[in-house]
Write a protein that holds these residues in place. Structure first.
Motif, mmCIF file in Angstrom:
data_model
loop_
_atom_site.group_PDB
_atom_site.id
_atom_site.type_symbol
_atom_site.label_atom_id
_atom_site.label_comp_id
_atom_site.label_asym_id
_atom_site.label_seq_id
_atom_site.Cartn_x
_atom_site.Cartn_y
_atom_site.Cartn_z
ATOM 1 N N UNK A 2 0.801 -0.991 -0.049
ATOM 2 C CA UNK A 2 -0.066 -0.333 0.275
ATOM 3 C C UNK A 2 1.095 1.370 0.399
ATOM 4 N N UNK A 5 2.035 1.859 -3.321
ATOM 5 C CA UNK A 5 0.760 2.957 -4.148
ATOM 6 C C UNK A 5 0.663 4.722 -3.986
ATOM 7 N N UNK A 6 0.556 5.561 -2.866
ATOM 8 C CA UNK A 6 0.027 6.596 -2.978
ATOM 9 C C UNK A 6 1.560 7.733 -3.084
ATOM 10 N N UNK A 14 0.443 10.833 6.813
ATOM 11 C CA UNK A 14 0.336 9.607 5.894
ATOM 12 C C UNK A 14 1.828 8.779 6.098
ATOM 13 N N UNK A 17 1.882 8.164 9.342
ATOM 14 C CA UNK A 17 1.347 7.042 9.937
ATOM 15 C C UNK A 17 2.297 5.286 8.331
ATOM 16 N N UNK A 90 -11.877 -3.121 8.114
ATOM 17 C CA UNK A 90 -9.891 -3.151 7.701
ATOM 18 C C UNK A 90 -9.098 -3.914 7.096
ATOM 19 N N UNK A 91 -8.712 -4.165 6.420
ATOM 20 C CA UNK A 91 -6.856 -4.852 6.363
ATOM 21 C C UNK A 91 -5.805 -5.031 5.834
ATOM 22 N N UNK A 93 -1.775 -7.397 6.917
ATOM 23 C CA UNK A 93 -1.376 -7.992 5.982
ATOM 24 C C UNK A 93 0.064 -8.407 6.784
ATOM 25 N N UNK B 2 -5.252 11.605 2.947
ATOM 26 C CA UNK B 2 -4.418 10.682 3.091
ATOM 27 C C UNK B 2 -5.468 9.305 2.610
ATOM 28 N N UNK B 3 -4.736 8.908 2.269
ATOM 29 C CA UNK B 3 -5.890 7.927 1.301
ATOM 30 C C UNK B 3 -5.725 6.429 2.945
ATOM 31 N N UNK B 6 -7.666 0.373 1.658
ATOM 32 C CA UNK B 6 -8.553 0.278 1.283
ATOM 33 C C UNK B 6 -8.996 -1.779 1.467
ATOM 34 N N UNK B 7 -10.138 -1.269 1.688
ATOM 35 C CA UNK B 7 -11.009 -2.948 2.396
ATOM 36 C C UNK B 7 -10.711 -3.971 1.487
#
Lengths: 162, 203
Positions: A2, A5-6, A14, A17, A90-91, A93, B2-3, B6-7
Motif C-alpha cells: 500500500x 501505491x500512493x 501519511x 503514518x 480494515x484489511x 497484511x 490521506x488515503x 482499502x478494504x
C-alpha cells in the motif's frame, strides 16, 4: 504494497503514518510467536476476523551487492509466508520470513487491529513496545558478545627517519 | 489527502483446490461445447457474477491483460479485487487483451474488435467472457469438434448480432475468439470451432 501505491500524493502526515505501520509490521515479523500468541489470547474472545488470503508459503529471491556497493546479484531464495485478514472493514497484511503460517495469520490480524483507532493505542502498549524492547535487548546482547571478542590491533608508529 | 487503507474481500476459500477444480471444469466445458458446468463460488464478488469471477481468478495473472466493458471499467471495488487476488493488468484496448468481460449487451463492442490471434499464433486471441441473463429461453444447436452429433443448449440475453458476428469469424479459423458464457455460478463454453444455430425462440 500500500505504501508504494500512493507515494506520489503522500503528505508528511501519511508519511509518518506509513513509517509507524512499517515499524509495527517489522516488529511483528521479527519477533517470536509465543509472546504474540499470548497477547492474542486476550483478544481472541471478542475480535472476529475473516481471512481473505489464507496463509500461503512462497519463495522470494534475495538480492545483494558485493561489499554493499558492487552490482547486485541473486544471493538465494528464502521462504516467505503471507496472509491477509479483514477485521470488520480494515484489511491487515502479514508477510514473514520462514514458514510459520500461524504467525503470518496473527500478524495480519494485529496489523488490522493496529490500524483501527479503538485498539491501536492499547496494542502498541501491550504488544509492540514490549516486543520492540525485547528485540533491541537481544540485538544489544549479541553485539556486546561480539564486542567482547573484538581483537585490537596495535600498530607501532613507524618512525620514518627524517 | 490521506488515503485510508482499502478494504479487500475474500476470493476462493481454498485457493489451490478451488482453482484446480474450476480449471478442470472450464477445460471440460471447452472440450464439449454447449455443456453447462458449475464452478466454485468465490467470496463476496463485486459487480460480476460468480462464474465470471471464478474464471478470472483461475485463468488470469499478471501476464494476461484484461479488458473490462463500460459498466465495469470504472468500478474501484472490482479493480481492487482483481488487483489483490489476480494481480491482473486492466487495459483499455480490446486488441491487447487476452481476456475480456462483457456484462451488458447494449454497449458491447463487436467481437472482431478483440484480438483474433494470428495464423502462426492463434492462441494469442482474446478469450471473451460474456455474462448472460439465463441458461433458459432461446434454444440453440451446437455442432463441431467435441460434439458427436449435435448438442442443444439454451441461452437468453444475447442479441442476434452476437451470433452473426460470431458466425462471420468462423471462416477465419484458426484465428477467432473463444467465448465463455456465464450466468450465476454456471458456465457454457463456445470455442471458435463450434458451429451454433438457433432452433427456436421461446415466447
Amino acid at each position: 504494497m500500500m505504501a508504494s501505491q500512493n507515494s506520489e500524493t503522500e503528505t508528511p502526515v501519511t508519511n509518518s503514518k506509513i513509517q509507524k505501520r512499517q515499524h509495527w509490521l517489522s516488529v511483528l515479523a521479527k519477533s517470536p510467536l509465543e509472546p504474540i500468541e499470548k497477547v492474542w489470547a486476550e483478544y481472541s474472545g471478542f475480535v472476529h476476523y475473516e481471512l481473505i488470503r489464507p496463509p500461503e508459503i512462497g519463495l522470494a529471491m534475495v538480492r545483494a551487492r558485493t561489499g554493499g556497493t558492487g552490482s547486485s546479484f541473486n544471493l538465494g531464495e528464502i521462504t516467505v509466508t503471507r496472509a491477509a485478514a479483514n477485521v470488520q472493514d480494515t484489511t491487515g497484511f502479514g508477510f514473514i520470513r520462514g514458514r510459520n503460517k500461524r504467525q503470518a495469520e496473527l500478524m495480519a490480524v494485529f496489523d488490522a487491529l493496529l490500524q483501527r483507532e479503538g485498539t491501536a493505542e492499547e496494542l502498541m502498549r501491550k504488544l509492540i513496545h514490549p516486543l520492540d524492547r525485547a528485540l533491541k535487548t537481544a540485538a544489544d546482547e549479541r553485539s556486546a558478545k561480539a564486542a567482547a571478542t573484538k581483537v585490537e590491533f596495535f600498530t607501532m608508529v613507524r618512525g620514518e627517519a627524517d | 489527502m490521506s488515503q485510508e487503507s482499502r478494504t479487500f474481500t475474500q476470493g476462493f476459500s481454498l485457493p489451490a483446490m478451488d482453482m484446480q477444480y474450476v480449471f478442470r471444469e472450464i477445460l471440460k466445458a471447452l472440450s464439449s461445447p454447449g455443456t453447462e458446468v458449475a464452478l466454485r463460488k468465490p467470496g463476496d464478488v463485486p459487480l460480476l457474477n460468480a462464474a465470471s469471477m471464478a474464471a478470472l481468478l483461475t485463468l488470469t495473472d499478471s501476464t494476461t491483460p484484461l479488458w473490462l466493458d463500460e459498466l465495469t471499467q470504472n468500478n474501484d471495488d472490482l479493480h481492487n479485487y482483481l488487483a489483490f487476488h489476480c494481480g491482473v493488468p486492466v487495459v483499455n484496448e480490446q486488441r491487447r487483451a487476452e481476456f475480456a468481460v462483457i456484462t451488458a449487451q447494449e454497449k458491447r463492442p463487436a467481437l472482431d474488435t478483440f484480438s483474433l490471434g494470428t495464423d502462426e499464433y492463434p492462441d494469442q486471441s482474446t478469450t471473451v467472457i460474456v455474462q448472460v441473463d439465463a441458461f433458459t429461453g432461446e434454444r440453440f444447436r451446437c455442432t463441431g469438434p467435441g460434439v458427436k452429433t449435435e448438442r442443444n443448449f439454451m441461452v437468453s440475453g444475447l442479441d442476434a448480432d452476437f451470433w452473426e458476428e460470431r458466425k462471420a469469424l468462423m471462416p477465419l479459423f484458426p484465428r477467432g475468439v473463444d467465448i465463455l458464457l456465464t450466468c450465476g455460478h454456471c458456465l457454457i463454453a463456445l470455442p471458435r470451432t463450434s458451429c451454433v444455430e438457433e432452433i427456436s425462440r421461446c415466447m
